[in-house]
Design a protein around this motif. Structure first.
Motif, short mmCIF file in Angstrom:
data_model
loop_
_atom_site.label_atom_id
_atom_site.label_comp_id
_atom_site.label_asym_id
_atom_site.label_seq_id
_atom_site.Cartn_x
_atom_site.Cartn_y
_atom_site.Cartn_z
N LEU A 173 0.83 -1.20 0.00
CA LEU A 173 0.00 0.00 0.00
C LEU A 173 0.87 1.26 0.00
O LEU A 173 0.55 2.25 -0.67
N GLU A 174 1.95 1.21 0.73
CA GLU A 174 2.87 2.35 0.79
C GLU A 174 3.44 2.66 -0.60
O GLU A 174 3.62 3.83 -0.97
N LEU A 175 3.72 1.61 -1.36
CA LEU A 175 4.30 1.78 -2.70
C LEU A 175 3.25 2.09 -3.77
O LEU A 175 3.61 2.39 -4.92
N GLY A 176 1.98 2.02 -3.40
CA GLY A 176 0.92 2.28 -4.36
C GLY A 176 0.54 1.11 -5.23
O GLY A 176 -0.10 1.28 -6.27
N ILE A 177 0.94 -0.10 -4.84
CA ILE A 177 0.53 -1.30 -5.57
C ILE A 177 -0.98 -1.50 -5.40
O ILE A 177 -1.48 -1.45 -4.27
N PRO A 178 -1.72 -1.73 -6.47
CA PRO A 178 -3.15 -2.05 -6.31
C PRO A 178 -3.32 -3.35 -5.53
O PRO A 178 -2.76 -4.38 -5.92
N VAL A 179 -4.04 -3.29 -4.42
CA VAL A 179 -4.27 -4.47 -3.58
C VAL A 179 -5.77 -4.64 -3.38
O VAL A 179 -6.47 -3.69 -3.01
N GLY A 180 -6.27 -5.84 -3.65
CA GLY A 180 -7.66 -6.18 -3.38
C GLY A 180 -7.73 -7.30 -2.37
O GLY A 180 -6.72 -7.92 -2.03
N LEU A 181 -8.93 -7.57 -1.88
CA LEU A 181 -9.13 -8.61 -0.87
C LEU A 181 -9.80 -9.81 -1.51
O LEU A 181 -10.55 -9.69 -2.48
N ALA A 182 -9.51 -11.00 -0.97
CA ALA A 182 -10.07 -12.23 -1.54
C ALA A 182 -10.16 -13.31 -0.47
O ALA A 182 -9.42 -13.29 0.52
N VAL A 183 -11.07 -14.27 -0.68
CA VAL A 183 -11.21 -15.37 0.27
C VAL A 183 -10.40 -16.59 -0.14
O VAL A 183 -10.17 -17.48 0.66
N ASP A 184 -9.95 -16.66 -1.39
CA ASP A 184 -9.27 -17.82 -1.97
C ASP A 184 -10.22 -19.01 -1.99
O ASP A 184 -11.42 -18.87 -1.76
N GLY A 185 -9.70 -20.19 -2.28
CA GLY A 185 -10.55 -21.36 -2.46
C GLY A 185 -11.30 -21.74 -1.21
O GLY A 185 -10.81 -21.60 -0.10
N SER A 186 -12.49 -22.26 -1.42
CA SER A 186 -13.32 -22.66 -0.29
C SER A 186 -12.65 -23.72 0.57
O SER A 186 -12.92 -23.81 1.77
N ALA A 187 -11.75 -24.52 -0.01
CA ALA A 187 -11.12 -25.59 0.76
C ALA A 187 -9.85 -25.14 1.47
O ALA A 187 -9.31 -25.88 2.29
N SER A 188 -9.35 -23.94 1.16
CA SER A 188 -8.19 -23.44 1.90
C SER A 188 -8.59 -22.29 2.82
O SER A 188 -7.75 -21.68 3.46
N ASN A 189 -9.88 -22.04 2.89
CA ASN A 189 -10.42 -21.00 3.75
C ASN A 189 -11.36 -21.61 4.76
O ASN A 189 -11.33 -21.29 5.94
N ASP A 190 -12.00 -22.45 4.44
CA ASP A 190 -13.15 -23.28 4.51
C ASP A 190 -14.44 -22.48 4.63
O ASP A 190 -15.40 -22.92 5.20
N GLY A 191 -14.45 -21.30 4.08
CA GLY A 191 -15.65 -20.48 4.03
C GLY A 191 -15.57 -19.54 2.84
O GLY A 191 -14.59 -19.51 2.12
N SER A 192 -16.63 -18.76 2.65
CA SER A 192 -16.67 -17.82 1.53
C SER A 192 -17.26 -16.49 1.99
O SER A 192 -18.13 -15.93 1.33
N SER A 193 -16.77 -15.99 3.12
CA SER A 193 -17.25 -14.70 3.62
C SER A 193 -16.14 -13.67 3.50
O SER A 193 -15.15 -13.71 4.23
N LEU A 194 -16.32 -12.72 2.59
CA LEU A 194 -15.35 -11.64 2.47
C LEU A 194 -15.44 -10.70 3.67
O LEU A 194 -14.47 -10.01 3.99
#
Length: 456
Positions: free
Chosen positions: A313-334
């Motif tokens: 963020l300091e460098l100004g790189i575009p960063v978004g948020l994600a939940v990744d795969g349902s099996a490596s999160n085990d949920g889908s709530s952003l």
């Protein structure tokens, strides 16, 4: 499309360029877009608009998920992979994933999108890259069909793998394809589904899976095709040290050097994870305009590491948020991802960490930027698409905590579903429940399909 008025909102957290927060105000939606924000006391009755009582509600831009694997919804919480890290985890689960078919893809996509939408997500990007030979080539079509049924704004990918175990990759032979097959289907999907217009409900990106399951030729050809067709590019990168060891052994380069050598940098490219970038690499990424999808919960579960988000963020790189795969999160709530991201970086970076509001903007404006949608979604502003969610500030877990509505989702968090979700001006969640599908029937039917799939 008719008119909708949301009346007397307690607060609107716009996430606009000025960080505007409106208080005790109304919102008018016309033709799927926000037409007016302000006092409409005298004009509502003459307009013949539908109305939602927004008293006590805090309104936010719809959350935007920038990396997921919907098909994994049917392989969550499996005991045999709980203590594994990425490479072993993938090799074990590929033996299950090679059994997916069109029905599984439709159901798992619908379930993942249902969960996302109930927790305030209005746009979801999915990275589907497993194409078993027996399943045919219409799997992405099933995802678009599910998104249409739910009313979700959907950014699909034509993911791909062409390196199987016999070629030095991780997946089994039955789920990889040839470069020609992949490019042909990519052209078909782009022609049938990709819509680059303002307010589009359907877009497509090209997304070869990762450096350890994709050939250099596929990466190069995908980049050329994407730029010919005006599509964005996405892949996993710098997720684990195992990946770094792989690229050093096979290509004599670290992951970012390798991807850079293939033309995979620029404002049309974003990477999932980006945990193990060095500071020098981050500076180069910032100069290139490439972005990063941050997946904190998945990175924690697989013990992959902590991405250097404060520095990005300091460098100004575009960063978004994600939940990744349902099996490596085990949920889908952003929504859950948002709070975990805030807490993780507070622990890891203290005062340098992004605030709760910074993480909210990452999940809205930042995510929209990764998907190339800064013009139409990601903030609440006149002329933008009406994608939003609302939360009743009187709910028990928020008592006494809404003095700063901009940060409360990160600092306090919301455990239950949101009260309303609106996608492209259409109410899709009302009082915490989907109005576009029968949730109970979807869950019942999908449970039976999941059990049959896992028992094959």
């Amino acid at each position: 499309m008719g008119r909708l008025v949301i009346k007397r909102l307690k607060a609107i957290v716009s996430c606009d360029a000025n960080d505007t927060v409106y208080e005790n105000t109304d919102m008018l939606i016309e033709d799927n877009k926000i037409a007016y924000i302000g006092d409409m006391t005298d004009g509502i009755r003459r307009m013949g608009a539908s109305m939602i009582d927004g008293r006590n509600m805090i309104c936010y831009p719809g959350l935007i998920n920038t990396h997921h694997h919907f098909y994994q919804y049917f392989s969550r919480n499996l005991p045999q992979v709980q203590n594994m890290e990425l490479f072993d985890w993938l090799k074990a689960l590929y033996e299950i994933w090679k059994g997916i078919d069109r029905e599984i893809v439709y159901c798992s996509s619908a379930l993942a999108m249902t969960e996302l939408m109930k927790w305030g997500c209005t746009t979801a990007f999915d990275h589907h890259y497993v194409f078993p030979k027996a399943a045919g080539h219409l799997l992405i079509d099933e995802q678009f069909r599910a998104a249409d049924a739910l009313g979700m704004r959907f950014a699909a990918s034509r993911g791909s793998m062409d390196l199987s175990k016999k070629d030095g990759g991780l997946p089994p032979d039955s789920v990889v394809q040839t470069v020609d097959e992949i490019l042909e289907d990519s052209r078909r999907l782009a022609a049938e589904y990709h819509d680059a217009s303002f307010g589009s409900m359907r877009t497509l990106a090209l997304a070869p899976c990762s450096p350890f399951s994709v050939s250099s030729e596929l990466m190069k050809q995908s980049a050329l095709l994407a730029r010919e067709l005006g599509l964005r590019l996405h892949t996993h990168l710098a997720e684990t040290k195992d990946e770094e060891n792989y690229t050093l052994a096979h290509f004599g380069m670290k992951p970012y050097d390798y991807i850079e050598s293939l033309g995979w940098t620029g404002s049309d490219v974003w990477y999932a994870h980006g945990i193990h970038f060095t500071d020098d690499e981050l500076i180069r990424i910032a100069k290139s305009g490439s972005g990063v999808a941050h997946c904190p919960i998945s990175n924690m579960k697989l013990a992959s590491g902590v991405a250097k988000v404060p520095r990005m963020l300091e460098l100004g790189i575009p960063v978004g948020l994600a939940v990744d795969g349902s099996a490596s999160n085990d949920g889908s709530s952003l929504m859950e991802e948002l709070r975990v991201a805030f807490l993780l970086h507070r622990l890891n970076s203290s005062k340098a960490a992004p605030s709760g509001y910074d993480v909210l903007k990452m999940a809205t404006r930042g995510s929209a930027r990764l998907l190339g949608r800064s013009d139409d979604i990601g903030m609440l502003e006149v002329g933008k698409c009406c994608d939003l969610f609302m939360i009743d500030a009187r709910r028990l877990e928020l008592v006494g905590s809404c003095f700063d509505p901009t940060s409360v989702l990160g600092t306090v968090g919301v455990r239950g579903p949101v009260d309303y979700t609106v996608v492209h001006g259409r109410v899709t969640v009302e009082h915490g429940h989907l109005v576009t599908v029968d949730e109970e029937k979807l869950a019942h039917d999908a449970e039976a399909k999941c059990r049959a799939y896992l028992n094959r």
